[in-house]
Design a protein around this motif. Structure first.
Motif, PDB file in Angstrom:
ATOM      1  N   LEU A  57       0.827  -1.214   0.000  1.00  0.00           N
ATOM      2  CA  LEU A  57       0.000   0.000   0.000  1.00  0.00           C
ATOM      3  C   LEU A  57       0.859   1.261   0.000  1.00  0.00           C
ATOM      4  O   LEU A  57       0.536   2.239  -0.686  1.00  0.00           O
ATOM      5  CB  LEU A  57      -0.953  -0.013   1.197  1.00  0.00           C
ATOM      6  CG  LEU A  57      -2.037  -1.097   1.129  1.00  0.00           C
ATOM      7  CD1 LEU A  57      -2.807  -1.144   2.442  1.00  0.00           C
ATOM      8  CD2 LEU A  57      -2.970  -0.871  -0.050  1.00  0.00           C
ATOM      9  N   ILE A  58       1.941   1.251   0.742  1.00  0.00           N
ATOM     10  CA  ILE A  58       2.859   2.403   0.745  1.00  0.00           C
ATOM     11  C   ILE A  58       3.455   2.587  -0.650  1.00  0.00           C
ATOM     12  O   ILE A  58       3.553   3.711  -1.153  1.00  0.00           O
ATOM     13  CB  ILE A  58       3.947   2.226   1.818  1.00  0.00           C
ATOM     14  CG1 ILE A  58       3.335   2.388   3.212  1.00  0.00           C
ATOM     15  CG2 ILE A  58       5.093   3.212   1.610  1.00  0.00           C
ATOM     16  CD1 ILE A  58       4.253   1.975   4.351  1.00  0.00           C
ATOM     17  N   GLY A  59       3.832   1.486  -1.282  1.00  0.00           N
ATOM     18  CA  GLY A  59       4.366   1.550  -2.637  1.00  0.00           C
ATOM     19  C   GLY A  59       3.346   2.083  -3.629  1.00  0.00           C
ATOM     20  O   GLY A  59       3.670   2.901  -4.499  1.00  0.00           O
ATOM     21  N   ALA A  60       2.109   1.630  -3.491  1.00  0.00           N
ATOM     22  CA  ALA A  60       1.052   2.103  -4.386  1.00  0.00           C
ATOM     23  C   ALA A  60       0.799   3.596  -4.181  1.00  0.00           C
ATOM     24  O   ALA A  60       0.629   4.347  -5.149  1.00  0.00           O
ATOM     25  CB  ALA A  60      -0.230   1.308  -4.143  1.00  0.00           C
ATOM     26  N   LYS A  61       0.806   4.032  -2.937  1.00  0.00           N
ATOM     27  CA  LYS A  61       0.605   5.450  -2.648  1.00  0.00           C
ATOM     28  C   LYS A  61       1.729   6.289  -3.250  1.00  0.00           C
ATOM     29  O   LYS A  61       1.485   7.347  -3.835  1.00  0.00           O
ATOM     30  CB  LYS A  61       0.533   5.674  -1.135  1.00  0.00           C
ATOM     31  CG  LYS A  61       0.280   7.111  -0.749  1.00  0.00           C
ATOM     32  CD  LYS A  61       0.198   7.275   0.759  1.00  0.00           C
ATOM     33  CE  LYS A  61      -0.018   8.733   1.113  1.00  0.00           C
ATOM     34  NZ  LYS A  61      -0.014   8.951   2.546  1.00  0.00           N
ATOM     35  N   ALA A  62       2.954   5.813  -3.138  1.00  0.00           N
ATOM     36  CA  ALA A  62       4.097   6.536  -3.705  1.00  0.00           C
ATOM     37  C   ALA A  62       3.972   6.634  -5.218  1.00  0.00           C
ATOM     38  O   ALA A  62       4.254   7.688  -5.807  1.00  0.00           O
ATOM     39  CB  ALA A  62       5.402   5.845  -3.316  1.00  0.00           C
ATOM     40  N   ARG A  63       3.524   5.554  -5.854  1.00  0.00           N
ATOM     41  CA  ARG A  63       3.344   5.579  -7.306  1.00  0.00           C
ATOM     42  C   ARG A  63       2.258   6.567  -7.705  1.00  0.00           C
ATOM     43  O   ARG A  63       2.407   7.288  -8.699  1.00  0.00           O
ATOM     44  CB  ARG A  63       2.998   4.187  -7.815  1.00  0.00           C
ATOM     45  CG  ARG A  63       4.189   3.241  -7.788  1.00  0.00           C
ATOM     46  CD  ARG A  63       3.834   1.842  -8.191  1.00  0.00           C
ATOM     47  NE  ARG A  63       3.289   1.795  -9.533  1.00  0.00           N
ATOM     48  CZ  ARG A  63       2.701   0.711 -10.044  1.00  0.00           C
ATOM     49  NH1 ARG A  63       2.595  -0.380  -9.324  1.00  0.00           N
ATOM     50  NH2 ARG A  63       2.235   0.724 -11.273  1.00  0.00           N
ATOM     51  N   LEU A  64       1.167   6.605  -6.952  1.00  0.00           N
ATOM     52  CA  LEU A  64       0.094   7.561  -7.242  1.00  0.00           C
ATOM     53  C   LEU A  64       0.577   8.995  -7.081  1.00  0.00           C
ATOM     54  O   LEU A  64       0.289   9.861  -7.918  1.00  0.00           O
ATOM     55  CB  LEU A  64      -1.106   7.316  -6.325  1.00  0.00           C
ATOM     56  CG  LEU A  64      -1.966   6.114  -6.659  1.00  0.00           C
ATOM     57  CD1 LEU A  64      -2.995   5.880  -5.562  1.00  0.00           C
ATOM     58  CD2 LEU A  64      -2.648   6.299  -7.996  1.00  0.00           C
ATOM     59  N   GLU A  65       1.309   9.245  -6.005  1.00  0.00           N
ATOM     60  CA  GLU A  65       1.821  10.600  -5.774  1.00  0.00           C
ATOM     61  C   GLU A  65       2.794  11.002  -6.872  1.00  0.00           C
ATOM     62  O   GLU A  65       2.766  12.145  -7.339  1.00  0.00           O
ATOM     63  CB  GLU A  65       2.479  10.688  -4.397  1.00  0.00           C
ATOM     64  CG  GLU A  65       1.463  10.638  -3.270  1.00  0.00           C
ATOM     65  CD  GLU A  65       2.093  10.520  -1.883  1.00  0.00           C
ATOM     66  OE1 GLU A  65       3.332  10.350  -1.785  1.00  0.00           O
ATOM     67  OE2 GLU A  65       1.339  10.589  -0.905  1.00  0.00           O
TER      68      GLU A  65
END
Length: 82
Positions: A57-65
């Motif tokens: 989830l942290i990785g996905a959030k970083a990709r979205l940002e």
């Protein structure tokens, strides 16, 4: 109780695999039929699975940002000086 992969394999799991196994672990713990030793092993496995899900989830959030930042930069570059 079903045999589960060793905790060292948690790092190999996809988000969906970790989440689904975590649901299974929680279900087994909620049944309350495991021995104390089994319950501790399940708890430890659950903690590792939850951490793996959080990593995804942290990785996905970083990709979205990053995508949002790239998108807003492209938009501001398009409306820049001409």
């Amino acid at each position: 109780m079903d045999a589960m992969p060793s905790p060292t394999e948690v790092s190999e799991l996809s988000y969906e695999q970790a989440r689904d196994e975590l649901v299974q672990v929680v279900g087994e713990l909620e049944q309350g039929s495991a021995t104390l030793e089994q319950s501790l092993a399940l708890w430890e496995r659950g903690e590792a699975l939850a951490a793996r899900c959080e990593e995804w989830l942290i990785g996905a959030k970083a990709r979205l940002e990053a995508a949002r930042a790239g998108s807003s930069r492209a938009t501001s570059d398009d409306s820049g000086d001409r």
